[in-house]
Write a protein that holds these residues in place. Structure first.
Motif, PDB file in Angstrom:
ATOM      1  N   GLU A  62      61.589 -16.587 -33.246  1.00  0.00           N
ATOM      2  CA  GLU A  62      61.613 -17.486 -32.126  1.00  0.00           C
ATOM      3  C   GLU A  62      62.435 -16.773 -30.842  1.00  0.00           C
ATOM      4  O   GLU A  62      62.014 -16.493 -29.974  1.00  0.00           O
ATOM      5  N   ALA A  63      63.525 -16.224 -31.279  1.00  0.00           N
ATOM      6  CA  ALA A  63      64.500 -15.782 -30.539  1.00  0.00           C
ATOM      7  C   ALA A  63      63.992 -14.412 -29.944  1.00  0.00           C
ATOM      8  O   ALA A  63      63.934 -14.134 -28.779  1.00  0.00           O
ATOM      9  N   ALA A  64      63.266 -13.566 -30.858  1.00  0.00           N
ATOM     10  CA  ALA A  64      62.488 -12.267 -30.458  1.00  0.00           C
ATOM     11  C   ALA A  64      61.375 -12.604 -29.540  1.00  0.00           C
ATOM     12  O   ALA A  64      61.333 -11.849 -28.278  1.00  0.00           O
ATOM     13  N   ALA A 105      60.690 -12.854 -21.636  1.00  0.00           N
ATOM     14  CA  ALA A 105      61.940 -13.393 -20.573  1.00  0.00           C
ATOM     15  C   ALA A 105      61.555 -12.394 -19.463  1.00  0.00           C
ATOM     16  O   ALA A 105      61.362 -10.924 -19.688  1.00  0.00           O
ATOM     17  N   ALA A 106      61.575 -12.654 -18.053  1.00  0.00           N
ATOM     18  CA  ALA A 106      61.538 -11.537 -16.678  1.00  0.00           C
ATOM     19  C   ALA A 106      62.725 -10.527 -17.256  1.00  0.00           C
ATOM     20  O   ALA A 106      62.583  -9.575 -16.813  1.00  0.00           O
ATOM     21  N   ASP A 107      64.155 -10.990 -17.730  1.00  0.00           N
ATOM     22  CA  ASP A 107      65.151 -10.215 -18.082  1.00  0.00           C
ATOM     23  C   ASP A 107      65.473 -10.457 -19.540  1.00  0.00           C
ATOM     24  O   ASP A 107      66.214 -11.060 -19.905  1.00  0.00           O
ATOM     25  N   PRO A 108      64.943  -9.356 -20.251  1.00  0.00           N
ATOM     26  CA  PRO A 108      65.079  -9.475 -21.625  1.00  0.00           C
ATOM     27  C   PRO A 108      66.591  -9.413 -22.107  1.00  0.00           C
ATOM     28  O   PRO A 108      66.965  -9.991 -23.112  1.00  0.00           O
ATOM     29  N   GLU A 109      67.367  -8.420 -21.505  1.00  0.00           N
ATOM     30  CA  GLU A 109      68.960  -8.391 -21.692  1.00  0.00           C
ATOM     31  C   GLU A 109      69.478  -9.640 -21.476  1.00  0.00           C
ATOM     32  O   GLU A 109      70.338 -10.187 -22.170  1.00  0.00           O
ATOM     33  N   ILE A 139      59.086  -4.453 -27.593  1.00  0.00           N
ATOM     34  CA  ILE A 139      58.349  -5.608 -27.130  1.00  0.00           C
ATOM     35  C   ILE A 139      56.819  -5.605 -27.074  1.00  0.00           C
ATOM     36  O   ILE A 139      56.224  -6.655 -27.444  1.00  0.00           O
ATOM     37  N   ARG A 140      56.455  -4.702 -26.776  1.00  0.00           N
ATOM     38  CA  ARG A 140      54.899  -4.313 -26.558  1.00  0.00           C
ATOM     39  C   ARG A 140      54.104  -4.474 -27.852  1.00  0.00           C
ATOM     40  O   ARG A 140      53.423  -5.120 -28.215  1.00  0.00           O
ATOM     41  N   ILE A 141      54.972  -3.512 -28.746  1.00  0.00           N
ATOM     42  CA  ILE A 141      53.979  -3.256 -30.058  1.00  0.00           C
ATOM     43  C   ILE A 141      54.316  -4.444 -31.069  1.00  0.00           C
ATOM     44  O   ILE A 141      53.437  -4.984 -31.585  1.00  0.00           O
ATOM     45  N   SER A 142      55.667  -4.917 -31.374  1.00  0.00           N
ATOM     46  CA  SER A 142      56.008  -5.919 -32.301  1.00  0.00           C
ATOM     47  C   SER A 142      55.921  -7.395 -31.901  1.00  0.00           C
ATOM     48  O   SER A 142      55.605  -8.165 -32.795  1.00  0.00           O
ATOM     49  N   LEU A 143      56.069  -7.654 -30.750  1.00  0.00           N
ATOM     50  CA  LEU A 143      56.282  -9.072 -30.081  1.00  0.00           C
ATOM     51  C   LEU A 143      55.141  -9.452 -29.348  1.00  0.00           C
ATOM     52  O   LEU A 143      54.792 -10.637 -29.291  1.00  0.00           O
ATOM     53  N   ILE A 144      54.502  -8.659 -28.554  1.00  0.00           N
ATOM     54  CA  ILE A 144      53.274  -8.869 -27.652  1.00  0.00           C
ATOM     55  C   ILE A 144      52.012  -8.577 -28.588  1.00  0.00           C
ATOM     56  O   ILE A 144      51.111  -9.750 -28.653  1.00  0.00           O
ATOM     57  N   ASP A 145      51.753  -7.503 -28.934  1.00  0.00           N
ATOM     58  CA  ASP A 145      50.484  -7.275 -29.513  1.00  0.00           C
ATOM     59  C   ASP A 145      50.408  -7.479 -30.998  1.00  0.00           C
ATOM     60  O   ASP A 145      49.202  -7.935 -31.592  1.00  0.00           O
ATOM     61  N   CYS A 203      65.156  -6.329 -29.803  1.00  0.00           N
ATOM     62  CA  CYS A 203      64.036  -7.069 -29.050  1.00  0.00           C
ATOM     63  C   CYS A 203      64.097  -6.785 -27.522  1.00  0.00           C
ATOM     64  O   CYS A 203      63.148  -7.294 -26.827  1.00  0.00           O
ATOM     65  N   THR A 204      64.991  -6.255 -26.966  1.00  0.00           N
ATOM     66  CA  THR A 204      64.957  -5.713 -25.553  1.00  0.00           C
ATOM     67  C   THR A 204      64.345  -4.221 -25.330  1.00  0.00           C
ATOM     68  O   THR A 204      64.034  -3.981 -24.244  1.00  0.00           O
ATOM     69  N   ASP A 205      63.825  -3.682 -26.384  1.00  0.00           N
ATOM     70  CA  ASP A 205      63.392  -2.374 -26.191  1.00  0.00           C
ATOM     71  C   ASP A 205      61.938  -2.412 -25.767  1.00  0.00           C
ATOM     72  O   ASP A 205      61.390  -3.229 -26.538  1.00  0.00           O
TER      73      ASP A 205
END
Length: 198
Positions: free
Chosen positions: A166-168, A174-178, A106-112, A100-102
Motif C-alpha cells: 500500500e505504501a508503494a 503521488a505527484a511528488d514520490p519523494e 513506478i511504471r513497471i512494478s506499481l502501475i503496469d 518506490c520513487t524510481d
C-alpha cells in the motif's frame, strides 16, 4: 548444445532488456512486440520461442526488477550491525521505499504490473520475492530478543508486506514520490516499533 543454450540465453536477455527499456519509457500498453524485437535486434520467431506472448515477456521483466530490488534490500540489511535486527529491518524497509520513487519501478512494478498480470498474480509474485526477506528479518529479531515472540511470524510478515504494498502504491501515485516516501517511512517504522519486545 552448450553454445545453443548460450545463444538462447543471450537472445532472452536481449529481449528482456529491450522490453524493460520500452516499458519503462512508455508503459506496457503503448509498446508493441515488433518494436521490442527491433530494439533487441532479434526476430518475432525468436521472441515467441522464448516467451508465450507480450504478457509473458512483461512477467520476465517484472521478475527481473523484483530480483534486483530484493538483492538491494538484502545488501542494505547485511550492512547493519547484526546485534540490532530491528535496525536491519528498518534499513531494508528504507531501501524498499526508496526504490518506490524510481520512475522505472513506478511504471513497471506499481502501475503496469497489477493491470498486466492481474491483482492475484501480482500479489503472489510480491510474496514470492518479499515474504522470505521479511520473515528472515522477523526471525532474527525474535531470536535475539529484540522483537516480540508471542505473535505468529507468517501473519505478521504478510501484514508488513501488505503495508509495504500500500505504501508503494501511495508513493507511485503521488505527484511528488519523494515527499510521499518521506511521509510514509515514519508510519512504516512505527508499525515495526510496535513489534519490539518489552
Amino acid at each position: 548444445m552448450a553454445k545453443q543454450a548460450e545463444r538462447s540465453e543471450s537472445t532472452r536477455a536481449g529481449l528482456v532488456a529491450a522490453a524493460r527499456e520500452l516499458f519503462a519509457e512508455r508503459g506496457y500498453a503503448a509498446v508493441g512486440t515488433p518494436e521490442i524485437v527491433d530494439r533487441a535486434g532479434s526476430s518475432r520467431g525468436a521472441m515467441y520461442h522464448q516467451f508465450k506472448d507480450k504478457q509473458d515477456l512483461f512477467r520476465a521483466v517484472y521478475e527481473q526488477v523484483q530480483q534486483e530490488i530484493m538483492a538491494q534490500i538484502g545488501e542494505s540489511m547485511a550492512e547493519v550491525d547484526r546485534t540490532d535486527p530491528a535496525a536491519a529491518l528498518k534499513s531494508g524497509l528504507h531501501t524498499f521505499l526508496l526504490s518506490c520513487t524510481d520512475p522505472e519501478r513506478i511504471r513497471i512494478s506499481l502501475i503496469d504490473a497489477p493491470a498486466v498480470l492481474g491483482w492475484q498474480e501480482w500479489r503472489a509474485l510480491d510474496e514470492q520475492y518479499g515474504l522470505g526477506l521479511v520473515i528472515a528479518g522477523l526471525e532474527q529479531g525474535i531470536g535475539t530478543g529484540v522483537l516480540r515472540s508471542d505473535l505468529a511470524i507468517r501473519p505478521v510478515a504478510l501484514m508488513i508486506l501488505s503495508a509495504l504494498g500500500e505504501a508503494a502504491l501511495f508513493i507511485a501515485g503521488a505527484a511528488d514520490p519523494e515527499t510521499a516516501r518521506a511521509e510514509t517511512e515514519p508510519a512504516i517504522f512505527a508499525l515495526l516499533d510496535g513489534l519490539r519486545a518489552g
